[in-house]
Design a protein around this motif. Structure first.
Motif, mmCIF file in Angstrom:
data_model
loop_
_atom_site.group_PDB
_atom_site.id
_atom_site.type_symbol
_atom_site.label_atom_id
_atom_site.label_comp_id
_atom_site.label_asym_id
_atom_site.label_seq_id
_atom_site.Cartn_x
_atom_site.Cartn_y
_atom_site.Cartn_z
ATOM 1 N N PRO B 97 0.818 -1.216 0.000
ATOM 2 C CA PRO B 97 0.000 0.000 0.000
ATOM 3 C C PRO B 97 0.845 1.256 0.000
ATOM 4 N N SER B 98 1.710 1.363 -0.978
ATOM 5 C CA SER B 98 2.621 2.492 -1.031
ATOM 6 C C SER B 98 2.407 3.278 -2.311
ATOM 7 N N TYR B 99 2.763 4.561 -2.297
ATOM 8 C CA TYR B 99 2.544 5.389 -3.473
ATOM 9 C C TYR B 99 3.336 4.871 -4.676
ATOM 10 N N ASN B 100 4.451 4.207 -4.427
ATOM 11 C CA ASN B 100 5.279 3.742 -5.533
ATOM 12 C C ASN B 100 5.000 2.295 -5.917
ATOM 13 N N PRO B 102 2.331 0.495 -8.016
ATOM 14 C CA PRO B 102 1.220 0.846 -8.914
ATOM 15 C C PRO B 102 -0.056 0.054 -8.646
ATOM 16 N N LEU B 103 -1.181 0.730 -8.800
ATOM 17 C CA LEU B 103 -2.468 0.073 -8.683
ATOM 18 C C LEU B 103 -2.796 -0.647 -9.986
#
Lengths: 114, 114
Positions: B97-100, B102-103
């Protein structure tokens, strides 16, 4: 509350025209920014991202975006669009203050005429 | 590799009923997020789960709940359905669950409440 704004809801271009889609974010601190694209009948997918460093980032399919901190903007560009670029484009920002969330703009529907 | 899979693809429910939506993440992804996309708007964050624990919750009423199972699949439950719950519900998985991280989105479940 943190927000992402996209200026144009619908854009119609002819093939070979240049594209620029506007995006503004509200948060003034460190930002992590994204553009996602949804082609007709397909799922949302990441087009490009900016975390730090060179403010001009390049993504897939010839797209690029420029991060301008002073303008709180992260506009998407492509020099020459193709019919296959017809899609909906979403600008997004990683949410600050916890929650592990991505905040999306309302989207811009791009239609490219052949 | 299989992408994110969501079921069912379409669902019609009556006001007051409850609904369960399901999501299977990409193999190896331990983080699952749920988003609601109302027509004409961008996806709105509902929940984020990582390692079977809720790590983030958006501004949705308590009628919305979710859980993540030991195999990292997830369910979104909505009780006492309202007409305004009609939307496309998107599931996204990522490694962390990190910004880096990707979803990766599924194709969504289209819920219609009548």
């Amino acid at each position: 509350a943190q927000s992402v704004s996209q200026h144009n809801h619908h854009v119609i271009l002819s093939e070979a025209a240049s594209l620029e889609l506007g995006c503004n974010y509200s948060y003034g601190g460190t930002v992590n920014l994204f553009w996602y694209v949804q082609y007709p009948g397909q799922h949302l997918q990441l087009l490009l991202k900016y975390f730090s460093g060179d403010p001009l980032v390049k993504g897939i399919k010839g797209f690029e975006a420029e991060f301008i901190k002073s303008k709180f903007s992260f506009n998407l560009r492509k020099p020459s669009v193709q019919w296959s670029d017809t899609a909906e484009y979403f600008c997004a920002s990683w949410g600050t203050g916890g929650g592990f969330k991505t905040i999306f703009g309302a989207g811009t529907r791009l239609f490219v005429k052949a | 590799d299989a992408g994110v899979t969501q079921s069912p693809t379409h669902l019609i429910k009556t006001r007051g009923q409850h609904v369960t939506l399901r999501c299977s993440p990409i193999s190896g992804h331990k983080s699952v997020s749920w988003y609601q996309q109302v027509l004409g708007q961008g996806p709105q964050f509902i929940f984020q789960y990582y390692e079977k624990e809720e790590r983030g919750r958006g501004n949705f009423p308590d009628r919305f709940s979710a859980r993540q199972f030991p195999n990292y699949s997830s369910e979104l439950n909505v009780n006492a359905l309202l007409l305004g719950d009609s939307a496309l519900y998107l599931c996204a998985s990522s490694l962390t669950p990190s910004y880096n991280s990707p979803l990766h989105f599924g194709n969504g479940t289209r819920l219609t409440v009548t």
